[in-house]
Design a protein around this motif. Sequence first.
Motif, PDB file in Angstrom:
ATOM      1  N   UNK A 165     -11.596 -23.111 -38.042  1.00 36.80           N
ATOM      2  CA  UNK A 165     -12.793 -22.696 -38.753  1.00 36.80           C
ATOM      3  C   UNK A 165     -12.971 -23.386 -40.091  1.00 36.80           C
ATOM      4  N   UNK A 166     -12.210 -24.476 -40.338  1.00 35.47           N
ATOM      5  CA  UNK A 166     -12.296 -25.203 -41.608  1.00 35.47           C
ATOM      6  C   UNK A 166     -12.974 -26.553 -41.367  1.00 35.47           C
ATOM      7  N   UNK A 167     -14.294 -26.644 -41.541  1.00 33.15           N
ATOM      8  CA  UNK A 167     -15.020 -27.878 -41.201  1.00 33.15           C
ATOM      9  C   UNK A 167     -14.630 -29.083 -42.049  1.00 33.15           C
ATOM     10  N   UNK A 168     -14.313 -28.869 -43.325  1.00 31.73           N
ATOM     11  CA  UNK A 168     -13.985 -30.007 -44.184  1.00 31.73           C
ATOM     12  C   UNK A 168     -12.653 -30.628 -43.787  1.00 31.73           C
ATOM     13  N   UNK A 169     -11.654 -29.782 -43.509  1.00 32.72           N
ATOM     14  CA  UNK A 169     -10.355 -30.309 -43.090  1.00 32.72           C
ATOM     15  C   UNK A 169     -10.469 -31.000 -41.733  1.00 32.72           C
ATOM     16  N   UNK A 170     -11.257 -30.433 -40.838  1.00 36.92           N
ATOM     17  CA  UNK A 170     -11.462 -31.041 -39.520  1.00 36.92           C
ATOM     18  C   UNK A 170     -12.154 -32.396 -39.654  1.00 36.92           C
ATOM     19  N   UNK A 171     -13.117 -32.489 -40.541  1.00 35.85           N
ATOM     20  CA  UNK A 171     -13.826 -33.751 -40.759  1.00 35.85           C
ATOM     21  C   UNK A 171     -12.864 -34.829 -41.268  1.00 35.85           C
ATOM     22  N   UNK A 172     -11.988 -34.461 -42.189  1.00 38.43           N
ATOM     23  CA  UNK A 172     -11.028 -35.428 -42.735  1.00 38.43           C
ATOM     24  C   UNK A 172     -10.076 -35.925 -41.650  1.00 38.43           C
ATOM     25  N   UNK A 173      -9.558 -35.010 -40.844  1.00 36.93           N
ATOM     26  CA  UNK A 173      -8.606 -35.395 -39.796  1.00 36.93           C
ATOM     27  C   UNK A 173      -9.293 -36.167 -38.680  1.00 36.93           C
ATOM     28  N   UNK A 174     -10.519 -35.805 -38.348  1.00 39.23           N
ATOM     29  CA  UNK A 174     -11.243 -36.525 -37.307  1.00 39.23           C
ATOM     30  C   UNK A 174     -11.456 -37.984 -37.713  1.00 39.23           C
ATOM     31  N   UNK A 175     -11.716 -38.225 -38.994  1.00 45.46           N
ATOM     32  CA  UNK A 175     -11.888 -39.599 -39.472  1.00 45.46           C
ATOM     33  C   UNK A 175     -10.605 -40.408 -39.307  1.00 45.46           C
TER      34      UNK A 175
END
Length: 339
Positions: A165-175
């Motif tokens: 449920x943490x969109x910012x952390x997910x965005x960083x890891x997805x990159x």
Amino acid sequence: MATSRRSLRRSLVDYAFWTASLVVLVVGIFLLGLDHGLTREQILSNLGQNLIASVIFAVIFSWLSGRVQERSLQDSLEESFGDHAHKLASAVAQGNKEFLPDAVYPPLDPKNGEYGHRFNTDMTRSLEKTGFYAFRGPSARYVAARLRESTHYPQQVKVAMLSPGDPRAIQRRAADRVPWERFQGMDVQDLESKLRQELIITVVSLFDYRRYCPVNLLYVEDTAVHRYEIFDDSVYVAWYGSPRSRSMEMPESLRFPAGSFLYKTLRLDLLRRFDISSDKSVTFLPEQDDNFLAQHLAGVLGRTVTQADIDGWRREYDSEVEEFSDYLKSMYRDMRRIS
């Protein structure tokens, strides 16, 4: 202070030498004077003979004394160097144990079931004799699969990972996953969606493992610089930032023994994070049912979670780790056959 003492010792030595020389000279002259029958020529002849004998004695004594002193000095130097070498070797050995890894594993892409055989074999041996297991990293997708295939169940399991449920952390890891070969052609939004789904099914897998051992789960804002797994005897650190690990799904890993600086630091830091972050953690216990999991995931995801969702995530996880689980089963058979 030391200089004054050294000067005093030198003065005392000189005083003792000249005093002894004077006493011997006086006694010699006195004894010589007792013989009134000696002529001047006889006295000079005796002095010449004594001088020759003294020179011969001095040469022999000097040679023998030099050999003895040289050998003594050599023995002293060898003993001193031996002591210093032993101390240096002990210091280096202690430094190696405290700061250097005792094993290094190369990075790889898990193609055709290649998961790093030496790495997984060593980690399995650590798992088979540990009472404590902890994981910290962006995603713990293989943790439940590894634990449930083991023939030994730890008494404590702690997992710190990204929250679905943490969109910012997910965005960083997805990159970070963009260069991976198996994600080529996917845009960042697709990678974020896939990672979020991966985190959800990982939470479900950890909940299901509660039947063997309670699981403490902590959601952290991990920047994916490294990942580590801690056992009683060692810690395995995967270094995402290693120059050798670029574009590699499974990064270079290093193992540090218990008692090393990194082991003690990472273990204490992780335990303290669990202590001070109770609002971001949850404990899965054997007596809990799927209703508890549905409520927990609903709070994390911010939407309703049904039993059908949970059943679908379980099937998805089993399908996701099926190949890895088969690899672990094969590895266990090989280890039992060898032993």
